[in-house]
Design a protein around this motif. Sequence first.
Motif, mmCIF file in Angstrom:
data_model
loop_
_atom_site.group_PDB
_atom_site.id
_atom_site.type_symbol
_atom_site.label_atom_id
_atom_site.label_comp_id
_atom_site.label_asym_id
_atom_site.label_seq_id
_atom_site.Cartn_x
_atom_site.Cartn_y
_atom_site.Cartn_z
ATOM 1 N N VAL A 45 0.849 -1.194 0.000
ATOM 2 C CA VAL A 45 0.000 0.000 0.000
ATOM 3 C C VAL A 45 0.885 1.244 0.000
ATOM 4 C CG1 VAL A 45 -1.779 1.305 1.230
ATOM 5 C CG2 VAL A 45 -1.833 -1.198 1.261
ATOM 6 N N ILE A 46 0.583 2.169 -0.885
ATOM 7 C CA ILE A 46 1.286 3.457 -0.909
ATOM 8 C C ILE A 46 0.291 4.561 -0.585
ATOM 9 C CG2 ILE A 46 2.460 5.140 -2.393
ATOM 10 C CD1 ILE A 46 4.133 2.946 -3.488
ATOM 11 N N PHE A 47 0.745 5.407 0.321
ATOM 12 C CA PHE A 47 -0.091 6.498 0.831
ATOM 13 C C PHE A 47 0.611 7.801 0.450
ATOM 14 C CE2 PHE A 47 -1.476 8.663 5.016
ATOM 15 C CZ PHE A 47 -2.697 9.037 4.498
ATOM 16 N N VAL A 74 0.512 -5.458 5.541
ATOM 17 C CA VAL A 74 1.542 -5.582 4.495
ATOM 18 C C VAL A 74 2.423 -4.331 4.502
ATOM 19 C CG1 VAL A 74 0.090 -7.051 3.044
ATOM 20 C CG2 VAL A 74 0.022 -4.559 2.738
ATOM 21 N N PRO A 75 3.580 -4.383 3.806
ATOM 22 C CA PRO A 75 4.421 -3.176 3.748
ATOM 23 C C PRO A 75 3.645 -1.965 3.222
ATOM 24 C CG PRO A 75 5.668 -5.063 2.997
ATOM 25 C CD PRO A 75 4.243 -5.534 3.185
ATOM 26 N N TYR A 172 5.243 -0.315 8.616
ATOM 27 C CA TYR A 172 4.989 1.048 8.136
ATOM 28 C C TYR A 172 6.305 1.777 7.831
ATOM 29 C CZ TYR A 172 0.197 0.402 9.734
ATOM 30 O OH TYR A 172 -1.089 -0.054 9.904
ATOM 31 N N TYR A 173 6.387 2.279 6.600
ATOM 32 C CA TYR A 173 7.537 3.065 6.165
ATOM 33 C C TYR A 173 7.045 4.435 5.737
ATOM 34 C CZ TYR A 173 10.024 -1.397 5.906
ATOM 35 O OH TYR A 173 10.586 -2.606 6.207
ATOM 36 N N GLY A 174 7.918 5.405 5.845
ATOM 37 C CA GLY A 174 7.560 6.730 5.339
ATOM 38 C C GLY A 174 8.788 7.412 4.775
ATOM 39 N N ALA A 187 13.783 5.684 -7.780
ATOM 40 C CA ALA A 187 13.287 4.434 -8.356
ATOM 41 C C ALA A 187 13.833 3.243 -7.566
ATOM 42 C CB ALA A 187 13.692 4.339 -9.826
ATOM 43 N N LYS A 188 15.069 3.389 -7.074
ATOM 44 C CA LYS A 188 15.684 2.329 -6.268
ATOM 45 C C LYS A 188 14.904 2.139 -4.956
ATOM 46 C CE LYS A 188 18.963 -0.574 -5.013
ATOM 47 N NZ LYS A 188 18.661 -1.963 -5.370
ATOM 48 N N ILE A 189 14.496 3.234 -4.337
ATOM 49 C CA ILE A 189 13.706 3.159 -3.099
ATOM 50 C C ILE A 189 12.379 2.426 -3.361
ATOM 51 C CG2 ILE A 189 12.407 4.538 -1.379
ATOM 52 C CD1 ILE A 189 15.309 4.906 -0.849
ATOM 53 N N LEU A 190 11.710 2.800 -4.452
ATOM 54 C CA LEU A 190 10.427 2.151 -4.774
ATOM 55 C C LEU A 190 10.633 0.671 -5.074
ATOM 56 C CD1 LEU A 190 8.682 4.903 -6.953
ATOM 57 C CD2 LEU A 190 8.161 4.271 -4.577
ATOM 58 N N ALA A 191 11.726 0.353 -5.775
ATOM 59 C CA ALA A 191 12.017 -1.061 -6.075
ATOM 60 C C ALA A 191 12.297 -1.813 -4.771
ATOM 61 C CB ALA A 191 13.211 -1.158 -7.020
ATOM 62 N N ASN A 192 13.035 -1.188 -3.864
ATOM 63 C CA ASN A 192 13.308 -1.821 -2.562
ATOM 64 C C ASN A 192 12.000 -2.075 -1.808
ATOM 65 O OD1 ASN A 192 16.061 -1.764 -2.980
ATOM 66 N ND2 ASN A 192 16.426 0.038 -1.703
ATOM 67 N N PHE A 193 11.095 -1.106 -1.863
ATOM 68 C CA PHE A 193 9.812 -1.250 -1.169
ATOM 69 C C PHE A 193 9.018 -2.424 -1.752
ATOM 70 C CE2 PHE A 193 5.228 -0.135 -0.995
ATOM 71 C CZ PHE A 193 5.057 -0.254 0.374
ATOM 72 N N ILE A 194 9.004 -2.510 -3.062
ATOM 73 C CA ILE A 194 8.288 -3.606 -3.724
ATOM 74 C C ILE A 194 8.898 -4.955 -3.352
ATOM 75 C CG2 ILE A 194 7.940 -4.636 -6.025
ATOM 76 C CD1 ILE A 194 7.562 -1.672 -6.978
#
Lengths: 196, 250
Positions: A45-47, A74-75, A172-174, A187-194
């Motif tokens: 989930v992205i907020f 979930v993350p 929970y990450y922010g 993009a690396k951060i988003l890939a890590n999150f996925i």
Amino acid sequence: MGCKEVTIIKYNAGNVFSMQSALERLGVKVTLSDREDVILNSERVIFPGVGQAASAMSYLKSKGLDNVIKQIKVPFLGVCLGMQLLCSSSEEGDVNCLGIINAKVKKFIGKEKIPHTGWNNVKIKDNVLFEGISELDYFYFVHSYYAEKTESTIAECDYINIFSASINKDNYYGVQFHPEKSSYSGAKILANFINI
Amino acid sequence: MLAKRIIPCLDIRDGRTVKGINFENIKDAGDPVDLGYYYSCEGADELVFLDITATIEKRKTFVELVKRIASTINIPFTVGGGINSINDIDVLLNSGADKVSINSSAVRNPEIITQVANTFGSQCCVIAIDAKFEEGTWFVYLNGGRLKTERNLHDWAKEAEDRGAGEILFTSMNNDGTKNGFAIEALKELAVKRKIPIIASGGAGTMEHFEDVFKNANVDAALAASIFHYNEINIKTLKDFLRKREIIVR
């Protein structure tokens, strides 16, 4: 091996087209929703959020989304205002936030330019979200309020004062910066999150 | 440290990139999305897309192009040109633009700045000011530099900030197209007086001009067009140069 789909929570704070595009470039399916069943059955989930804290909180409450967010297992990634709303309170409209992260959101006060606008590097702790990221990476920030540094801080930034560039507690990450606008580093951060 | 930003500006007409010398003499320089993507790969920190004919011909801005840009490019970008209403801005932001640049219509109707700041936030509100130094005063010009007003650059910049503008993009018409350097004194005064970021525009011709504007005017960002479009200065090379001169860049 990473997830295949991400839900972006739909609410009254800012456009999500860039975030959606950034995720799609990483090959994940993106759903935009404010429905409890969709959000709670999602793999990630992205907020997001660009807007005003008090009006965003009152909107979330009116839709019951505050309680939905608290149930997520979930993350979960809050971005910009989305990260600030995870905190206990915000001086922006003097409002109580979701209280998932025990930190206060305060207004920048200083002689430097406000909002903090532009590319800043960060000092990182060892965390899966920042895998492959170093202090040579820069991220794009635009904000007038900041989350104070606490034990949940996983990356700090120094502008006017030291503040949380990124936080993590349980699932929970922010991130205060905009990963969808931060070139390769974002993009690396988003890939890590996925891939969490 | 907060990095100084390098911003290529893409002037757009009929969906294509153009650049006029002193706002005249327009020459085609490529496709905006391809060029923007190329710049983002070269290390541009932000992009500005200005629909330069929009004010004059009252053309609506190019929503489809904005969507194409937003789905391709992963750095912030600003769109401007002929923005007259909150509705125009709503459409552009929802198409993926991060900021809108408002010029003539903000001078005609300063209330629009307040409305944008209150509706979408100051962070997306860039006030673009074209001004010319004449007999000791910086006069604000409208309609792409074709219509002189009695407003003074510094008074107008103050009002814009007070009303909630998030950034000031100042183009010196005396310097624009000359490649003789930025309007250092006026930019320095803006940077000292204003609390919001200042983007310098007009006059970049060499890498030393960028060093000069960051060191001596202390602006937050510098914008240029033709020197990038015709590859007279490469953005990567420029950033290496600035880094060696101890300017913080990404």
